[in-house]
Scaffold this motif. Structure first.
Motif, short mmCIF file in Angstrom:
data_model
loop_
_atom_site.label_atom_id
_atom_site.label_comp_id
_atom_site.label_asym_id
_atom_site.label_seq_id
_atom_site.Cartn_x
_atom_site.Cartn_y
_atom_site.Cartn_z
N MET A 199 22.21 4.97 -18.94
CA MET A 199 23.33 5.54 -18.18
C MET A 199 23.63 4.70 -16.94
O MET A 199 24.78 4.58 -16.52
CB MET A 199 23.04 6.98 -17.78
CG MET A 199 23.14 7.94 -18.94
SD MET A 199 22.77 9.62 -18.48
CE MET A 199 24.24 10.05 -17.57
N ASN A 200 22.60 4.12 -16.36
CA ASN A 200 22.76 3.35 -15.14
C ASN A 200 23.39 1.99 -15.39
O ASN A 200 24.00 1.42 -14.49
CB ASN A 200 21.40 3.18 -14.46
CG ASN A 200 21.52 2.91 -13.00
OD1 ASN A 200 22.47 3.32 -12.37
ND2 ASN A 200 20.54 2.23 -12.45
N THR A 201 23.29 1.47 -16.61
CA THR A 201 23.76 0.12 -16.89
C THR A 201 24.98 0.06 -17.81
O THR A 201 25.60 -0.99 -17.91
CB THR A 201 22.64 -0.72 -17.51
OG1 THR A 201 22.19 -0.09 -18.70
CG2 THR A 201 21.50 -0.91 -16.55
N ASP A 202 25.32 1.13 -18.49
CA ASP A 202 26.37 1.09 -19.50
C ASP A 202 27.45 2.13 -19.19
O ASP A 202 27.24 3.33 -19.37
CB ASP A 202 25.77 1.34 -20.88
CG ASP A 202 26.73 1.08 -22.01
OD1 ASP A 202 27.89 0.72 -21.75
OD2 ASP A 202 26.31 1.24 -23.17
N GLN A 203 28.60 1.67 -18.74
CA GLN A 203 29.67 2.59 -18.35
C GLN A 203 30.27 3.29 -19.57
O GLN A 203 30.67 4.45 -19.48
CB GLN A 203 30.75 1.83 -17.59
CG GLN A 203 31.73 2.71 -16.88
CD GLN A 203 32.64 1.94 -15.97
OE1 GLN A 203 32.94 0.78 -16.23
NE2 GLN A 203 33.07 2.56 -14.90
N GLU A 204 30.34 2.60 -20.70
CA GLU A 204 30.86 3.24 -21.91
C GLU A 204 29.94 4.36 -22.38
O GLU A 204 30.41 5.38 -22.89
CB GLU A 204 31.05 2.20 -23.01
CG GLU A 204 32.16 1.23 -22.71
CD GLU A 204 32.29 0.17 -23.78
OE1 GLU A 204 31.62 0.28 -24.83
OE2 GLU A 204 33.07 -0.77 -23.56
N PHE A 205 28.64 4.19 -22.20
CA PHE A 205 27.70 5.26 -22.55
C PHE A 205 27.89 6.46 -21.64
O PHE A 205 27.82 7.60 -22.08
CB PHE A 205 26.26 4.75 -22.49
CG PHE A 205 25.25 5.77 -22.93
CD1 PHE A 205 25.17 6.18 -24.24
CD2 PHE A 205 24.35 6.31 -22.02
CE1 PHE A 205 24.24 7.12 -24.65
CE2 PHE A 205 23.43 7.24 -22.41
CZ PHE A 205 23.37 7.65 -23.73
N ARG A 206 28.15 6.19 -20.36
CA ARG A 206 28.43 7.30 -19.43
C ARG A 206 29.70 8.03 -19.86
O ARG A 206 29.78 9.25 -19.76
CB ARG A 206 28.57 6.78 -18.00
CG ARG A 206 27.27 6.49 -17.34
CD ARG A 206 27.39 6.35 -15.84
NE ARG A 206 28.33 5.34 -15.40
CZ ARG A 206 28.02 4.08 -15.16
NH1 ARG A 206 26.79 3.66 -15.33
NH2 ARG A 206 28.94 3.23 -14.74
N GLN A 207 30.69 7.31 -20.36
CA GLN A 207 31.91 7.95 -20.83
C GLN A 207 31.61 8.82 -22.05
O GLN A 207 32.12 9.94 -22.17
CB GLN A 207 32.97 6.91 -21.16
CG GLN A 207 34.31 7.52 -21.50
CD GLN A 207 35.39 6.48 -21.68
OE1 GLN A 207 35.11 5.29 -21.77
NE2 GLN A 207 36.62 6.93 -21.74
N TYR A 208 30.77 8.34 -22.95
CA TYR A 208 30.37 9.13 -24.11
C TYR A 208 29.64 10.40 -23.67
O TYR A 208 29.91 11.49 -24.17
CB TYR A 208 29.46 8.29 -25.02
CG TYR A 208 28.80 9.10 -26.10
CD1 TYR A 208 29.49 9.47 -27.24
CD2 TYR A 208 27.47 9.51 -25.97
CE1 TYR A 208 28.88 10.23 -28.23
CE2 TYR A 208 26.86 10.27 -26.95
CZ TYR A 208 27.57 10.62 -28.08
OH TYR A 208 26.97 11.38 -29.05
N ILE A 209 28.75 10.26 -22.71
CA ILE A 209 28.02 11.42 -22.19
C ILE A 209 29.00 12.38 -21.52
O ILE A 209 28.88 13.60 -21.66
CB ILE A 209 26.92 10.97 -21.20
CG1 ILE A 209 25.84 10.16 -21.93
CG2 ILE A 209 26.28 12.17 -20.51
CD1 ILE A 209 25.05 10.95 -22.95
N ASN A 210 29.98 11.85 -20.81
CA ASN A 210 30.97 12.70 -20.16
C ASN A 210 31.77 13.50 -21.18
O ASN A 210 32.09 14.67 -20.95
CB ASN A 210 31.91 11.85 -19.30
CG ASN A 210 32.86 12.67 -18.49
OD1 ASN A 210 32.49 13.72 -17.97
ND2 ASN A 210 34.08 12.22 -18.37
N GLU A 211 32.11 12.89 -22.30
CA GLU A 211 32.88 13.59 -23.32
C GLU A 211 32.06 14.63 -24.06
O GLU A 211 32.58 15.67 -24.45
CB GLU A 211 33.46 12.58 -24.31
CG GLU A 211 34.50 11.67 -23.71
CD GLU A 211 34.84 10.49 -24.60
OE1 GLU A 211 34.22 10.34 -25.68
OE2 GLU A 211 35.72 9.71 -24.21
N ASN A 212 30.78 14.38 -24.27
CA ASN A 212 29.96 15.26 -25.09
C ASN A 212 28.99 16.15 -24.30
O ASN A 212 28.71 17.27 -24.74
CB ASN A 212 29.16 14.43 -26.11
CG ASN A 212 30.08 13.74 -27.08
OD1 ASN A 212 30.89 14.37 -27.72
ND2 ASN A 212 29.98 12.42 -27.15
#
Length: 93
Positions: A39-52
């Motif tokens: 989560m700290n290094t991947d902004q797209e993963f944070r977006q996925y986490i935000n959506e789900n």
């Protein structure tokens, strides 16, 4: 010489349970650190986490604000809104 007496079954159970608990805690710690690192290094993963899982991302932002990186929430929001605007513009064309 004193004769050896067997240890009660309760002590063996406690000892085995303590070892299992220790291993389980180590695995959970490694998994949570791996998730935090991603989560700290991947902004797209944070977006996925935000959506789900938006509650998990909110906790991540709160921890970041306590530790000191307080602008990451705003950076993500700006980036995602600009991405959405680009997507909408390309959809119209």
């Amino acid at each position: 010489m004193l004769p050896k007496t067997p240890k009660p079954a309760v002590w063996r159970f406690i000892k085995g349970s303590a070892k299992t608990l220790f291993v389980l805690e180590a695995v959970c710690f490694a998994a949570s650190y791996g998730l935090y690192y991603r989560m700290n290094t991947d902004q797209e993963f944070r977006q996925y986490i935000n959506e789900n899982y938006p509650f998990a991302l909110d906790y991540y932002y709160k921890i970041g604000e306590i530790v000191g990186d307080s602008n990451i929430r705003q950076t993500d929001a700006n980036y995602w809104s600009s991405q959405a605007a680009q997507f909408n513009n390309s959809k119209r064309d």
